[in-house]
Design an enzyme around this catalytic site. Structure first.
Site, mmCIF file in Angstrom:
data_model
loop_
_atom_site.group_PDB
_atom_site.id
_atom_site.type_symbol
_atom_site.label_atom_id
_atom_site.label_comp_id
_atom_site.label_asym_id
_atom_site.label_seq_id
_atom_site.Cartn_x
_atom_site.Cartn_y
_atom_site.Cartn_z
ATOM 1 N N ARG A 174 68.501 36.929 8.061
ATOM 2 C CA ARG A 174 68.518 37.437 9.279
ATOM 3 C C ARG A 174 67.232 38.254 9.640
ATOM 4 N NH1 ARG A 174 74.723 38.740 8.846
ATOM 5 N NH2 ARG A 174 75.355 39.875 10.646
ATOM 6 N N ARG A 190 89.053 40.029 17.649
ATOM 7 C CA ARG A 190 88.960 39.496 16.025
ATOM 8 C C ARG A 190 89.765 40.323 15.135
ATOM 9 N NH1 ARG A 190 83.495 37.715 13.170
ATOM 10 N NH2 ARG A 190 82.881 39.950 13.046
ATOM 11 N N LYS A 205 80.137 31.736 13.429
ATOM 12 C CA LYS A 205 79.907 31.183 12.108
ATOM 13 C C LYS A 205 80.550 31.029 10.863
ATOM 14 C CE LYS A 205 76.389 34.465 12.057
ATOM 15 N NZ LYS A 205 76.785 35.269 13.165
HETATM 16 P P1 AMP Z 1 78.619 39.912 8.996
HETATM 17 O O1 AMP Z 1 79.707 39.801 8.416
HETATM 18 O O2 AMP Z 1 77.539 38.814 8.837
HETATM 19 O O3 AMP Z 1 78.772 40.184 10.725
HETATM 20 O O4 AMP Z 1 77.637 41.068 8.535
HETATM 21 C C1 AMP Z 1 78.293 42.351 8.485
HETATM 22 C C2 AMP Z 1 77.285 43.301 8.286
HETATM 23 O O5 AMP Z 1 76.565 43.314 6.983
HETATM 24 C C3 AMP Z 1 75.898 43.349 9.108
HETATM 25 O O6 AMP Z 1 76.013 43.974 10.497
HETATM 26 C C4 AMP Z 1 74.992 43.998 8.138
HETATM 27 O O7 AMP Z 1 75.235 45.363 8.227
HETATM 28 C C5 AMP Z 1 75.342 43.474 6.963
HETATM 29 N N1 AMP Z 1 74.711 41.991 6.400
HETATM 30 C C6 AMP Z 1 75.337 40.941 6.252
HETATM 31 N N2 AMP Z 1 74.217 39.885 6.089
HETATM 32 C C7 AMP Z 1 73.173 40.617 6.143
HETATM 33 C C8 AMP Z 1 71.822 40.277 5.801
HETATM 34 N N3 AMP Z 1 71.387 38.777 5.688
HETATM 35 N N4 AMP Z 1 70.799 41.101 5.797
HETATM 36 C C9 AMP Z 1 71.112 42.456 6.068
HETATM 37 N N5 AMP Z 1 72.391 42.959 6.433
HETATM 38 C C10 AMP Z 1 73.347 41.978 6.291
#
Ligand code: AMP
Length: 224
Positions: A88, A127, A13
């Site tokens: 999410r 990554r 993404k």
């Molecule tokens: P990402 O970089 O999108 O993989 O997000 C890393 C971490 O941030 C996730 O594993 C969650 O702990 C937290 N996180 C990111 N976006 C959200 C969201 N929309 N709702 C809840 N937790 C989030």
């Protein structure tokens, strides 16, 4: 143009978001990036979010919705934005619908990146991200020119703490339980396009771009 990029961790993404952003001048709103910066700065939000992010759990909806609401009302979001990693949960999606109703905004399209379990593990364990500018690399498919250094800014590349195998598995479980119901949520609203994320970046991007052209968001391959 308002689009949502939906899919499990490792579906690419962030990479697709950066590619759209290189062609269309609207910001990428990546809640994960916002949280990581907050944690790094030691802010109040960062302190609250830290244990969830490190263990691969979702940060409570109330914090996330507030972050998003504040961000989308900033002036650079006037012409649109790309959500990467938000919403999410169904609760977040419903909260977003309410905020959009109030602000008179609509989601143009949700792109769902479907990917096999093996590809997720392969991608995420290789990554690396730049600590300075956030650029994303993959040691197998898109390695940096110099080991551990960013091609763009020379910043140090690291592996995210939540990209280690046990936490990846936890994040996939959380995705399956809490985020995947959003697929049918947006399917019912007739705004979902599914893309096979096992394909090359160029092929994934072509499908997305064609769809945006088809629905009239991008005209003659230009946004405005
Ligand atoms: P990402 O970089 O999108 O993989 O997000 C890393 C971490 O941030 C996730 O594993 C969650 O702990 C937290 N996180 C990111 N976006 C959200 C969201 N929309 N709702 C809840 N937790 C989030």
């Amino acid at each position: 143009m308002i689009i949502i990029l939906l899919g499990p961790p490792g579906a690419g993404k962030g990479t697709i978001a950066d590619k759209i952003n290189s062609l269309v001048p609207i910001p990428v709103i990546a809640t994960g990036d916002i949280l990581r910066k907050a944690i790094e700065s030691g802010s109040d939000l960062g302190e609250k979010a830290k244990s969830y992010v490190v263990s691969g759990k979702l940060v409570p909806d109330e914090y996330i919705i507030k972050i998003v609401e504040d961000r989308i009302t900033e002036s650079d979001c006037e012409k649109g934005f790309i959500f990467d990693g938000f919403p999410r949960t169904i609760n977040q999606a419903k909260a977003l619908d309410l905020v959009f109703k109030r602000l008179n905004k609509d989601i143009d399209q949700v792109f769902y990146f479907d990917i096999s379990y093996e590809t997720i593990i392969n991608r995420l364990s290789a990554r690396r991200v730049c600590t300075r500018c956030g650029a994303i690399y993959n040691l197998k498919y898109d390695p940096p020119e110099k080991a551990d250094l960013c091609n763009k800014c020379g910043g140090k590349l690291i592996q995210r703490v939540d990209d280690q195998e046990e936490t990846i598995k936890k994040r996939i479980d959380v995705y399956n339980e809490e985020t995947s119901p959003l697929i049918s949520y947006y399917e019912k609203m007739n705004i979902l396009t599914k893309i096979n994320a096992d394909q090359d970046l160029e092929d994934r991007f072509k499908i997305l771009w064609n769809r945006l052209t088809e629905i009239g968001v991008i005209k003659n391959s230009k946004l405005w």
